[in-house]
Design a protein around this motif. Structure first.
Motif, PDB file in Angstrom:
ATOM      1  N   LEU A 150       0.814  -1.209   0.000  1.00 59.00           N
ATOM      2  CA  LEU A 150       0.000   0.000   0.000  1.00 59.00           C
ATOM      3  C   LEU A 150       0.847   1.259   0.000  1.00 59.00           C
ATOM      4  CD1 LEU A 150      -2.711  -0.982   2.637  1.00 59.00           C
ATOM      5  CD2 LEU A 150      -2.663  -1.459   0.183  1.00 59.00           C
ATOM      6  N   GLY A 151       0.305   2.329  -0.571  1.00 62.92           N
ATOM      7  CA  GLY A 151       0.938   3.628  -0.496  1.00 62.92           C
ATOM      8  C   GLY A 151       0.927   4.149   0.926  1.00 62.92           C
ATOM      9  N   ALA A 152       1.789   5.118   1.213  1.00 64.30           N
ATOM     10  CA  ALA A 152       1.955   5.620   2.575  1.00 64.30           C
ATOM     11  C   ALA A 152       0.886   6.617   2.988  1.00 64.30           C
ATOM     12  CB  ALA A 152       3.333   6.265   2.723  1.00 64.30           C
ATOM     13  N   SER A 153       0.083   7.117   2.041  1.00 65.86           N
ATOM     14  CA  SER A 153      -0.927   8.117   2.381  1.00 65.86           C
ATOM     15  C   SER A 153      -1.950   8.209   1.267  1.00 65.86           C
ATOM     16  CB  SER A 153      -0.271   9.482   2.604  1.00 65.86           C
ATOM     17  OG  SER A 153       0.269   9.984   1.387  1.00 65.86           O
ATOM     18  N   PHE A 154      -3.038   8.924   1.542  1.00 63.77           N
ATOM     19  CA  PHE A 154      -3.989   9.230   0.477  1.00 63.77           C
ATOM     20  C   PHE A 154      -4.714  10.533   0.791  1.00 63.77           C
ATOM     21  CE2 PHE A 154      -6.316   6.161   3.188  1.00 63.77           C
ATOM     22  CZ  PHE A 154      -7.463   6.886   3.502  1.00 63.77           C
ATOM     23  N   ASP A 155      -5.265  11.128  -0.263  1.00 65.21           N
ATOM     24  CA  ASP A 155      -5.918  12.430  -0.197  1.00 65.21           C
ATOM     25  C   ASP A 155      -7.273  12.318   0.504  1.00 65.21           C
ATOM     26  OD1 ASP A 155      -6.869  14.967  -0.633  1.00 65.21           O
ATOM     27  OD2 ASP A 155      -6.571  14.951  -2.801  1.00 65.21           O
ATOM     28  N   LEU A 156      -7.557  13.240   1.421  1.00 69.31           N
ATOM     29  CA  LEU A 156      -8.833  13.261   2.128  1.00 69.31           C
ATOM     30  C   LEU A 156      -9.783  14.333   1.609  1.00 69.31           C
ATOM     31  CD1 LEU A 156      -7.530  12.869   5.795  1.00 69.31           C
ATOM     32  CD2 LEU A 156      -8.759  11.138   4.461  1.00 69.31           C
ATOM     33  N   ILE A 157      -9.312  15.159   0.684  1.00 71.35           N
ATOM     34  CA  ILE A 157     -10.112  16.281   0.211  1.00 71.35           C
ATOM     35  C   ILE A 157     -10.866  15.951  -1.067  1.00 71.35           C
ATOM     36  CG2 ILE A 157     -10.031  18.661  -0.615  1.00 71.35           C
ATOM     37  CD1 ILE A 157      -9.588  18.351   2.367  1.00 71.35           C
ATOM     38  N   ASP A 158     -10.229  15.239  -1.974  1.00 71.90           N
ATOM     39  CA  ASP A 158     -10.843  14.921  -3.261  1.00 71.90           C
ATOM     40  C   ASP A 158     -10.879  13.417  -3.486  1.00 71.90           C
ATOM     41  OD1 ASP A 158     -11.247  17.632  -4.215  1.00 71.90           O
ATOM     42  OD2 ASP A 158      -9.065  17.744  -4.410  1.00 71.90           O
ATOM     43  N   GLY A 159     -11.738  13.002  -4.408  1.00 68.40           N
ATOM     44  CA  GLY A 159     -11.774  11.619  -4.846  1.00 68.40           C
ATOM     45  C   GLY A 159     -12.291  10.655  -3.795  1.00 68.40           C
ATOM     46  N   THR A 202      -9.649   2.867  -2.086  1.00 67.41           N
ATOM     47  CA  THR A 202      -9.101   4.203  -1.853  1.00 67.41           C
ATOM     48  C   THR A 202      -7.586   4.200  -1.771  1.00 67.41           C
ATOM     49  OG1 THR A 202     -11.094   4.947  -0.701  1.00 67.41           O
ATOM     50  CG2 THR A 202      -9.061   6.150  -0.234  1.00 67.41           C
ATOM     51  N   VAL A 203      -7.014   3.214  -1.065  1.00 63.66           N
ATOM     52  CA  VAL A 203      -5.567   3.194  -0.875  1.00 63.66           C
ATOM     53  C   VAL A 203      -4.841   2.966  -2.187  1.00 63.66           C
ATOM     54  CG1 VAL A 203      -5.615   2.443   1.542  1.00 63.66           C
ATOM     55  CG2 VAL A 203      -5.674   0.732  -0.294  1.00 63.66           C
ATOM     56  N   GLU A 204      -3.668   3.527  -2.287  1.00 64.93           N
ATOM     57  CA  GLU A 204      -2.835   3.358  -3.472  1.00 64.93           C
ATOM     58  C   GLU A 204      -2.157   1.994  -3.426  1.00 64.93           C
ATOM     59  OE1 GLU A 204       1.390   5.172  -4.847  1.00 64.93           O
ATOM     60  OE2 GLU A 204      -0.143   6.631  -4.294  1.00 64.93           O
ATOM     61  N   HIS A 205      -2.199   1.264  -4.538  1.00 64.72           N
ATOM     62  CA  HIS A 205      -1.552  -0.046  -4.616  1.00 64.72           C
ATOM     63  C   HIS A 205      -1.188  -0.351  -6.063  1.00 64.72           C
ATOM     64  CE1 HIS A 205      -5.214  -1.703  -6.365  1.00 64.72           C
ATOM     65  NE2 HIS A 205      -5.894  -1.149  -5.376  1.00 64.72           N
ATOM     66  N   PRO A 206      -0.269  -1.292  -6.298  1.00 62.42           N
ATOM     67  CA  PRO A 206       0.168  -1.584  -7.664  1.00 62.42           C
ATOM     68  C   PRO A 206      -0.621  -2.686  -8.344  1.00 62.42           C
ATOM     69  CG  PRO A 206       1.585  -2.725  -6.139  1.00 62.42           C
ATOM     70  CD  PRO A 206       0.591  -1.947  -5.299  1.00 62.42           C
ATOM     71  N   GLY A 208      -4.071  -4.584 -10.119  1.00 59.67           N
ATOM     72  CA  GLY A 208      -5.139  -4.205 -11.030  1.00 59.67           C
ATOM     73  C   GLY A 208      -4.618  -3.400 -12.199  1.00 59.67           C
ATOM     74  N   GLU A 209      -5.512  -2.835 -12.954  1.00 56.01           N
ATOM     75  CA  GLU A 209      -5.137  -2.130 -14.166  1.00 56.01           C
ATOM     76  C   GLU A 209      -4.492  -0.790 -13.892  1.00 56.01           C
ATOM     77  OE1 GLU A 209      -8.431  -1.840 -16.731  1.00 56.01           O
ATOM     78  OE2 GLU A 209      -8.506  -3.981 -17.167  1.00 56.01           O
ATOM     79  N   GLU A 210      -4.916  -0.112 -12.815  1.00 52.34           N
ATOM     80  CA  GLU A 210      -4.372   1.196 -12.492  1.00 52.34           C
ATOM     81  C   GLU A 210      -4.293   1.337 -10.987  1.00 52.34           C
ATOM     82  OE1 GLU A 210      -6.122   4.571 -14.569  1.00 52.34           O
ATOM     83  OE2 GLU A 210      -7.319   3.147 -15.690  1.00 52.34           O
ATOM     84  N   PRO A 211      -3.379   2.169 -10.486  1.00 53.69           N
ATOM     85  CA  PRO A 211      -3.344   2.410  -9.040  1.00 53.69           C
ATOM     86  C   PRO A 211      -4.672   2.960  -8.554  1.00 53.69           C
ATOM     87  CG  PRO A 211      -1.387   3.283 -10.112  1.00 53.69           C
ATOM     88  CD  PRO A 211      -2.341   2.894 -11.204  1.00 53.69           C
ATOM     89  N   ALA A 212      -5.050   2.592  -7.330  1.00 51.34           N
ATOM     90  CA  ALA A 212      -6.311   3.073  -6.769  1.00 51.34           C
ATOM     91  C   ALA A 212      -6.331   4.593  -6.744  1.00 51.34           C
ATOM     92  CB  ALA A 212      -6.488   2.530  -5.353  1.00 51.34           C
ATOM     93  N   GLY A 213      -7.499   5.152  -6.930  1.00 50.93           N
ATOM     94  CA  GLY A 213      -7.631   6.600  -6.934  1.00 50.93           C
ATOM     95  C   GLY A 213      -7.306   7.220  -8.284  1.00 50.93           C
ATOM     96  N   MET A 214      -6.844   6.394  -9.240  1.00 49.27           N
ATOM     97  CA  MET A 214      -6.472   6.931 -10.544  1.00 49.27           C
ATOM     98  C   MET A 214      -7.512   6.600 -11.617  1.00 49.27           C
ATOM     99  SD  MET A 214      -3.721   8.497  -9.921  1.00 49.27           S
ATOM    100  CE  MET A 214      -3.135   8.853 -11.558  1.00 49.27           C
ATOM    101  N   GLN A 215      -8.539   5.803 -11.286  1.00 42.38           N
ATOM    102  CA  GLN A 215      -9.540   5.452 -12.273  1.00 42.38           C
ATOM    103  C   GLN A 215     -10.359   6.681 -12.641  1.00 42.38           C
ATOM    104  OE1 GLN A 215      -9.077   3.914  -9.420  1.00 42.38           O
ATOM    105  NE2 GLN A 215      -8.733   1.738  -9.757  1.00 42.38           N
ATOM    106  N   GLY A 216     -10.822   6.708 -13.883  1.00 43.67           N
ATOM    107  CA  GLY A 216     -11.621   7.849 -14.317  1.00 43.67           C
ATOM    108  C   GLY A 216     -12.595   7.449 -15.406  1.00 43.67           C
ATOM    109  N   PRO A 217     -13.887   7.299 -15.117  1.00 41.95           N
ATOM    110  CA  PRO A 217     -14.848   6.823 -16.094  1.00 41.95           C
ATOM    111  C   PRO A 217     -15.065   7.773 -17.263  1.00 41.95           C
ATOM    112  CG  PRO A 217     -15.958   7.628 -14.129  1.00 41.95           C
ATOM    113  CD  PRO A 217     -14.496   7.603 -13.815  1.00 41.95           C
TER     114      PRO A 217
END
Length: 327
Positions: A150-159, A202-206, A208-217
């Protein structure tokens, strides 16, 4: 779905440091060390915690500056999301300044060191290791590395981070009361599952197809086509012109589309994708059977010096240390 559980609500307000330590050790982690770092005249611990099956949610503050240390969590993943103030967190060589805009994330392996000022009140979320790993495995439908990378942090304001933090606040508020819907075992179990699955997305990870939080429909086809090519062959020596040709647009147009819909340039995304791939492979490889250089080359890095610098900047440790730890 996990089985139904009844929420257990425990709270404590005290000016006794030992009582506060005992409370946190009992509800979170036994080896937890809490020590004051300055004037303790304002020490006033407040802990409001709800336990619900594999999750433990709490709102915690100390009232004066403290230093917290703990060795490997072993059995859980953990998120700290400040409501007020700024927490300085160090975990696995990475320093995160957590505040109301950014949460800190902890894996089961690796010492944790926190500088927690009296002004900082935070949401503390403990998720049992098996629960989060099972959820991410089911979400991605693929075999994953344990513990999760997992990534060390994630954004709490957006997404997704904003939504997840709102869910934590709502669930904690509702579980404090015995007469709400969340107090009903069936509803509580559904909310709990939603919190765990939300964290997995929500957490960032390597994985699947894209890191979490990076998907965009709503991404344009040019961006999607470029992402598909990079994920299919991340080791290829793409240039900006190569990626623009794949997208069917000019370099500047593609760069602007990536900044708008992905949050970074195409080549920055590609480097991040490669670094995550190397990190995942080193974390599960036998140091007697592979070397850092061969893994790096396999993922498209040809300049080992620049690779090592970028790797340490992203993960806080040199790649050789990841390979040695194999965790």
């Amino acid at each position: 779905m996990m089985g139904m559980d009844r929420p257990v609500h425990v709270s404590l307000s005290t000016t006794d440091m030992d009582e506060a330590r005992s409370f946190c050790r009992k509800l979170f982690y036994g080896p937890l060390q809490v020590n004051p770092t300055g004037d303790v005249s304002g020490f006033a611990f407040s802990g409001d915690v709800v336990m619900l099956g594999p999750i433990t949610l709490g709102e915690i503050s100390y009232g004066s500056d403290i230093h917290v240390t703990i060795a490997d969590l072993e059995t859980a993943y953990h998120v700290l999301a400040p409501v007020t103030g700024t927490l300085r967190s160090r975990h696995r060589g990475t320093v995160v300044m957590a505040d109301p805009t950014r949460a800190a994330v902890y894996r089961p392996v690796g010492d944790i060191d926190l500088e927690w000022p009296g002004s900082c009140r935070l949401l503390s979320v403990k998720v049992e290791r098996a629960a989060l790993e099972r959820e991410l495995d089911a979400t991605l439908d693929q075999r994953i590395v344990s513990p999760l990378l997992l990534g060390a942090s994630f954004d709490l304001i957006d997404g997704p981070g904003r939504t997840w933090a709102s869910l934590v606040r709502l669930l904690l508020a509702e579980l404090r009361h015995a007469d709400g819907l969340a107090a009903q075992p069936r509803m509580a179990s559904r909310w709990r599952d939603l919190l765990v699955s939300g964290l997995a997305m929500t957490v960032e990870h390597p994985y699947g197809e894209e890191p979490a939080g990076m998907q965009g429909p709503n991404r344009p086809r040019t961006v999607k086509r470029t992402l598909d090519a990079m994920h299919a062959e991340p080791w290829r020596p793409y240039t900006a012109n190569d990626l623009a040709a794949i997208a069917g647009v000019g370099v500047r147009v593609l760069q602007e589309a990536f900044r708008q819909h992905v949050g970074m340039s195409p080549l920055t995304y590609l480097r991040r994708l490669r670094l995550d791939g190397v990190h995942a492979e080193l974390s599960r490889s036998d140091p007697w059977q592979v070397s850092v250089s061969e893994v790096a080359y396999r993922w498209g890095f040809t300049h080992l010096g620049r690779f090592a610098g970028a790797y340490k900047s992203r993960y806080g440790v040199p790649p050789s240390q990841t390979l040695r730890e194999r965790r």
